[in-house]
Write a protein that holds these residues in place. Sequence first.
Motif, short mmCIF file in Angstrom:
data_model
loop_
_atom_site.label_atom_id
_atom_site.label_comp_id
_atom_site.label_asym_id
_atom_site.label_seq_id
_atom_site.Cartn_x
_atom_site.Cartn_y
_atom_site.Cartn_z
N GLY A 333 11.18 3.06 1.16
CA GLY A 333 11.09 4.63 1.16
C GLY A 333 10.31 4.63 1.81
N ARG A 334 10.16 6.40 2.66
CA ARG A 334 10.60 6.78 3.95
C ARG A 334 9.83 5.45 5.20
NH1 ARG A 334 14.72 8.95 6.63
NH2 ARG A 334 14.90 10.08 4.96
N ASP A 335 8.95 5.49 4.69
CA ASP A 335 7.79 5.11 5.46
C ASP A 335 8.78 3.54 5.78
OD1 ASP A 335 5.83 7.14 5.54
OD2 ASP A 335 4.54 5.80 4.37
N ALA A 336 9.43 3.07 4.15
CA ALA A 336 9.84 1.72 5.18
C ALA A 336 10.83 1.77 6.48
CB ALA A 336 9.69 0.58 3.83
N LEU A 337 12.25 2.88 5.19
CA LEU A 337 12.99 3.44 6.48
C LEU A 337 12.59 2.73 8.01
CD1 LEU A 337 15.68 3.03 6.46
CD2 LEU A 337 15.72 5.40 5.47
N ASP A 338 12.37 4.34 7.92
CA ASP A 338 11.28 4.67 9.45
C ASP A 338 11.04 3.39 9.94
OD1 ASP A 338 12.26 7.79 9.22
OD2 ASP A 338 9.44 7.97 8.41
N GLN A 339 9.96 2.47 9.77
CA GLN A 339 9.85 1.85 10.25
C GLN A 339 10.67 0.33 10.35
OE1 GLN A 339 6.79 -0.71 8.11
NE2 GLN A 339 6.34 -2.36 10.15
N PHE A 340 11.74 0.53 9.89
CA PHE A 340 13.32 -0.62 9.97
C PHE A 340 13.46 -0.33 11.21
CE2 PHE A 340 17.20 -1.40 8.98
CZ PHE A 340 17.49 -2.48 9.20
#
Length: 345
Positions: A333-340
């Motif tokens: 998801g967008r949150d997981a990608l941003d965190q990565f």
Amino acid sequence: MNRPSVLKSNAVGLTKSDYGGRASTLCKGCGHNSISNQIIQVAYELSLEPHEIIKLSGIGCSSKSPAYFLGMSHGFNGLHGRMPSIGTGALMANHKLRAIGVSGDGDTGSIGLGQFKHLIRRNVRMVYVVENNGVYGLTKGQFSATADEDQELKYAGHNDFPAIDLCMEALVAGCGFVARSFAGDAKQVRELLKAALSHRGTALLDIISPCVAFNNDDTSSKSYGYGRVNEYPLQELGFIPATEEISIADHEPGEMRLVELHDGSRLKLRKLEEDYDAGNRLQAVDCLERSTEEGEFITGLIYFDPSRRSLAEARRLPDTPLAHLSDEQLRPGRDALDQFMAGYM
């Protein structure tokens, strides 16, 4: 009145004919055809599900063989020498598949030698069958990398170079299942195939498979005549499906030993007159060296080590194959990608 015979079904409801493929276009008497027949027999006896099998090959007479068995399974015929990388990718996507790779002495020992070594290094769970005849039978019989040194052939002339021993190459690379057999020894081929299919990583079967068109003179170590006269089996082999636990003390020559495989199945080894330990890597190397020096044709299970993790285990792949995961599970998801991405800031 003659009644049609009823074909016997195995545990998954398939008959032996269900495991067949197309009619062979190889020369009559080619050892490759015998190997294909043994794969069909083994798949039937083990009640394998065809859709759980992937067949892989490169280029050459040997690489035509997958068309002749397991017609209902998955299959991919790759480029010359590239079968190992294709198999690695397929088994990373679905590590639950049983892989049978069929290659030749040219496909593996020449252009594909680097890929062969790295497949073993990674311990990809694949039964790697080399149909070894010492010549390029598809292109008129030139010497391959496994041809005998100083061999003379009518069309190829004189071979000046020493042979590459693919079993030795596999041992040096750390392969945990190394075996050699002879296409003319159907029983041994079957039992080794059964054991190889139960191994957790790469299982090499170097099968001497005579080329009746270009390399079947009795002086060649890849001929039927040489194999029948000089074959020296290390063990009497028999495969035992998984049952209740069985233990056996150390045995003397002539007695039997049961070697437990990764899935609980057992390989039955009976010592012959030589005290040979398939679990001793140094003894395996010495055995291959001595057999080359003495002109013996050693067959059987040369080395076995079930301790190495397979590629899927080493990479900690989930129990559910990647190919079976949903889009939601595969795409972050967008949150997981941003965190990565924040980790690279």
